[in-house]
Design an enzyme around this catalytic site. Structure first.
Site: not given
Ligand code: NAD
Ligand code: DAU
Length: 353
Positions: A131-133, A157, A161
């Site tokens: 992730t970019d975080e 988180y 990561k």
């Molecule tokens: P998600 O939470 O939707 O899915 C995570 C999946 O991992 C789920 O199906 C869960 O059951 C499984 N899981 C969790 N713990 C586990 C374990 N111990 N063993 C096996 N499976 C397990 O997440 P996502 O949003 O699809 O993100 C996927 C990946 O991409 C993550 O590594 C996250 O850090 C990264 N990522 C997410 C975003 C985003 O915006 N969602 C952006 C950049 C990177």
């Molecule tokens: O940047 C990549 C990341 O993006 C991934 O690594 C994470 O897995 C993914 O969850 C996401 O993280 P964020 O914290 O940026 O996503 P989220 O959707 O939780 O929140 C996006 C923005 O919106 C953040 O600034 C918080 C704000 N927010 C979020 C929620 C859930 C609100 O204002 N209200 C809300 O209820």
């Protein structure tokens, strides 16, 4: 690429990637390992392009024996590692599973791959999805994150990561494990669990519940349509250089509040109600340590692999809203998943101003 172990393939991005890979690679078999935590669901894996080339295994990435068995029985040559605890707000309220899955789980996978593949990793690939975080928070005028920006994670988180990225890189340098890493910005699109901003806002709006905007709503994220992320990962798997990291992002910078207003205006058009959905917007107590801004410099992946996002935020958002409107059965099944309502209560009741 023949026998691909996808971890976390029942989650949001993982399930989209499973669909994508089955379409673009007609000869791979996917072994999809997922623990089915609250965030994973078999609902995300219905109607796959080719069920016969997909095997689902419910299990934990921290389970060394299970993973060792999978590597040996199925001659795994490629790992695409998505499994993680992924929600920042949950990491603030309970960091332990983040350290367990994201750090120990990634370590377990790396170590098992090293033992299974031995010193000669030719024809093998371990791709770690990050992730970019990990880079921390930008001020309004700071340049975008590049691959050489220092790590400065600020939530449990992102710290977990970051630790997993360091381990993956260390396995490349120390053991020659054929590792690649991608760091991506915020994804959105079909099958995203409705705890994250965009699906939460869509579903709350449809139920005429408050749309909870944290703090002043002026935080900035870079939004990428999930299919574009899948394509970028695929290109890195095919042509990325070993030991390298690639930044992936959508190239947009909306304030959260403007994104929420845009969702409301799409809903006003597609599902008109007596009053505009914008009336539901409610400012609530901010996220502790809330990162202000992320932005990704994607020059490296564009120049080396020719990747660019295909969706802009306007078309991607519209497609996403339509997807949620058209998939009421999925929404209903997912919203009934264990603990979802408890999570809403836990995270939002305490936020009322
Ligand atoms: P998600 O939470 O939707 O899915 C995570 C999946 O991992 C789920 O199906 C869960 O059951 C499984 N899981 C969790 N713990 C586990 C374990 N111990 N063993 C096996 N499976 C397990 O997440 P996502 O949003 O699809 O993100 C996927 C990946 O991409 C993550 O590594 C996250 O850090 C990264 N990522 C997410 C975003 C985003 O915006 N969602 C952006 C950049 C990177
Ligand atoms: O940047 C990549 C990341 O993006 C991934 O690594 C994470 O897995 C993914 O969850 C996401 O993280 P964020 O914290 O940026 O996503 P989220 O959707 O939780 O929140 C996006 C923005 O919106 C953040 O600034 C918080 C704000 N927010 C979020 C929620 C859930 C609100 O204002 N209200 C809300 O209820």
């Amino acid at each position: 690429m023949k026998n691909v172990l996808v971890t976390g393939g029942a989650g949001f991005i993982g399930s989209n990637f499973v669909r994508y890979l089955l379409k673009v690679e007609p000869n791979v078999h996917i072994f999809n390992l997922d623990a089915l935590t609250y965030a994973g669901s078999l609902e995300n894996l219905k109607n796959l392009p080719d069920e016969t080339r997909h095997t689902f295994i419910q299990g934990d990435i921290c389970n060394e024996q299970l993973i060792g068995k999978l590597f040996h029985e199925h001659q795994i040559d490629t790992v695409v590692h998505f499994a993680a605890e992924s929600h920042v707000d949950r990491s603030i309220l309970g960091p332990a599973p983040f350290v367990q899955t994201n750090v120990i789980g990634t370590f377990t996978l790396l170590e098992t791959a090293r033992q299974a593949w031995g010193p000669d990793g030719s024809g093998k690939r371990f791709h770690h999805v990050s992730t970019d975080e990990v880079f921390g928070s930008l001020s309004p005028d700071d340049p975008a994150f590049t691959e050489s920006t220092s790590y400065e994670p600020r939530s449990p988180y992102s710290a977990s990561k970051a630790a997993s990225d360091h381990l993956a890189r260390a396995y490349f340098h120390t053991y020659g494990l054929p590792v690649t890493i991608t760091n991506c910005s915020n994804n959105y699109g079909p099958y995203q669990f409705p705890e994250k901003l965009i699906p939460l806002m869509i579903l709350n709006a449809l139920q005429r519940k408050p749309l909870p905007v944290y703090g002043d709503g002026k935080q900035i994220r870079d939004w990428l349509f999930v299919e574009d992320h899948c394509e970028a990962i695929y290109l890195v798997l095919k042509n990325g250089r070993l030991g390298e990291t690639y930044n992936i992002g959508g190239g947009n910078q909306p304030y959260n509040i403007d994104l929420v207003k845009e969702i409301c205006s799409i809903l006003d058009e597609l599902k008109p109600a007596a009053k505009s959905y914008t009336e539901l917007i409610t400012y609530v107590v901010d996220r502790p340590g809330h990162d202000r801004r992320y932005a990704m410099d994607i020059t490296k992946i564009r120049n080396e692999l020719g990747w660019m996002p295909k969706h802009d935020i306007e078309s991607g958002l519209r497609e996403t809203v339509k997807w949620y409107l058209d998939h009421v059965n999925w929404v209903s099944a997912i919203s009934k998943q264990a603990g979802y309502n408890d999570w809403l209560e836990k995270n939002y009741a305490r936020r009322e101003k």
